[in-house]
Enzyme design. Structure first.
Site, PDB file in Angstrom:
ATOM      1  CG  HIS A   1       7.346 -29.112   9.832  1.00 45.75           C
ATOM      2  ND1 HIS A   1       7.110 -28.644  11.108  1.00 45.75           N
ATOM      3  CD2 HIS A   1       8.686 -29.313   9.740  1.00 45.75           C
ATOM      4  CE1 HIS A   1       8.260 -28.548  11.759  1.00 45.75           C
ATOM      5  NE2 HIS A   1       9.229 -28.956  10.960  1.00 45.75           N
TER       6      HIS A   1
ATOM      7  CG  ASP B   1      -0.377   0.193   2.523  1.00 46.40           C
ATOM      8  OD1 ASP B   1       0.868   0.289   2.619  1.00 46.40           O
ATOM      9  OD2 ASP B   1      -1.127   0.281   3.513  1.00 46.40           O
TER      10      ASP B   1
ATOM     11  CB  CYS C   1       0.693  -2.592   4.707  1.00 47.32           C
ATOM     12  SG  CYS C   1       0.429  -3.567   6.207  1.00 47.32           S
TER      13      CYS C   1
ATOM     14  CG  HIS D   1       8.703 -25.142  11.957  1.00 47.01           C
ATOM     15  ND1 HIS D   1       8.503 -25.402  13.294  1.00 47.01           N
ATOM     16  CD2 HIS D   1      10.024 -25.362  11.734  1.00 47.01           C
ATOM     17  CE1 HIS D   1       9.646 -25.773  13.858  1.00 47.01           C
ATOM     18  NE2 HIS D   1      10.593 -25.744  12.931  1.00 47.01           N
TER      19      HIS D   1
ATOM     20  CB  THR E   1       1.797  -2.719  10.967  1.00 47.58           C
ATOM     21  OG1 THR E   1       0.615  -3.184  10.289  1.00 47.58           O
ATOM     22  CG2 THR E   1       1.522  -1.371  11.633  1.00 47.58           C
TER      23      THR E   1
HETATM   24  C1  RB5 Z   1      -1.954   2.748   6.443  1.00 49.31           C
HETATM   25  O1  RB5 Z   1      -1.996   3.965   7.126  1.00 49.31           O
HETATM   26  C2  RB5 Z   1      -1.816   1.598   7.441  1.00 49.31           C
HETATM   27  O2  RB5 Z   1      -2.966   1.462   8.179  1.00 49.31           O
HETATM   28  C3  RB5 Z   1      -1.472   0.317   6.713  1.00 49.31           C
HETATM   29  O3  RB5 Z   1      -0.321   0.492   5.950  1.00 49.31           O
HETATM   30  C4  RB5 Z   1      -1.179  -0.900   7.586  1.00 49.31           C
HETATM   31  O4  RB5 Z   1      -0.246  -0.597   8.566  1.00 49.31           O
HETATM   32  C5  RB5 Z   1      -2.350  -1.616   8.091  1.00 49.31           C
HETATM   33  O5  RB5 Z   1      -2.229  -2.674   8.732  1.00 49.31           O
END
Ligand code: RB5
Length: 148
Positions: free
Chosen positions: A133, A8, A65, A98, A67
């Site tokens: 596994h 993203d 993304c 695994h 996180t």
């Molecule tokens: C975008 O602001 C953020 O929410 C997205 O990149 C991600 O971290 C969502 O899990």
């Protein structure tokens, strides 16, 4: 090995860095976007990547993304995808050994570029451990007959 990547807006700069780095190593890379800072929705880019991996158009996927969490959740909605969100290379290697993970998720706001690269390298270089596994991985997708 054919590798597809998606991200993203929070992850596209790291994704772009990884695309170039993987191409330089000779991997066949598909860049599914996004390719700029405009806000987009991570479920959409997770779904795109999941479909490419599930259909066999790519052998592995790397998703980014902010996180790594949201896009990993999106990808794991596809029963043929086993997406592991990692911060360091041991987890990436164990996700292969695994769990036979076929997609790696990274959090661009939480991880540096060099750490991301060693995670991706571990993900690409570590074989599935098979043996004990195999039935466990098969249990993750009970509607499917094979474990891949
Ligand atoms: C975008 O602001 C953020 O929410 C997205 O990149 C991600 O971290 C969502 O899990």
């Amino acid at each position: 090995m054919r590798i597809a990547l998606s991200a993203d807006h929070a992850g596209y700069t790291l994704k772009d860095e990884l695309v170039g780095w993987l191409r330089d190593q000779g991997y066949e890379v598909t860049d599914l976007g996004t390719n700029g800072p405009e806000s987009v929705d991570y479920p959409e880019f997770g779904r795109k990547l999941a479909q490419v991996v599930a259909s066999g158009q790519a052998d592995r996927g790397v998703a980014v993304c902010g996180t790594g969490i949201g896009i990993s959740i999106a990808i794991n909605r596809e029963s043929k995808c086993r997406c592991a969100r990692v911060d360091e290379p041991l987890a990436a290697a164990l996700a292969r050994e695994h769990n036979n993970a076929n997609v790696l998720a990274l959090g661009a706001r939480l991880i540096g570029t060099e750490m991301a690269k060693v995670c991706v390298a571990a993900f690409l270089d570590t074989p599935f451990g098979a043996g004990r596994h195999v039935p466990r991985v098969a249990m993750l997708s009970p509607q499917r007959q094979d474990s891949d």
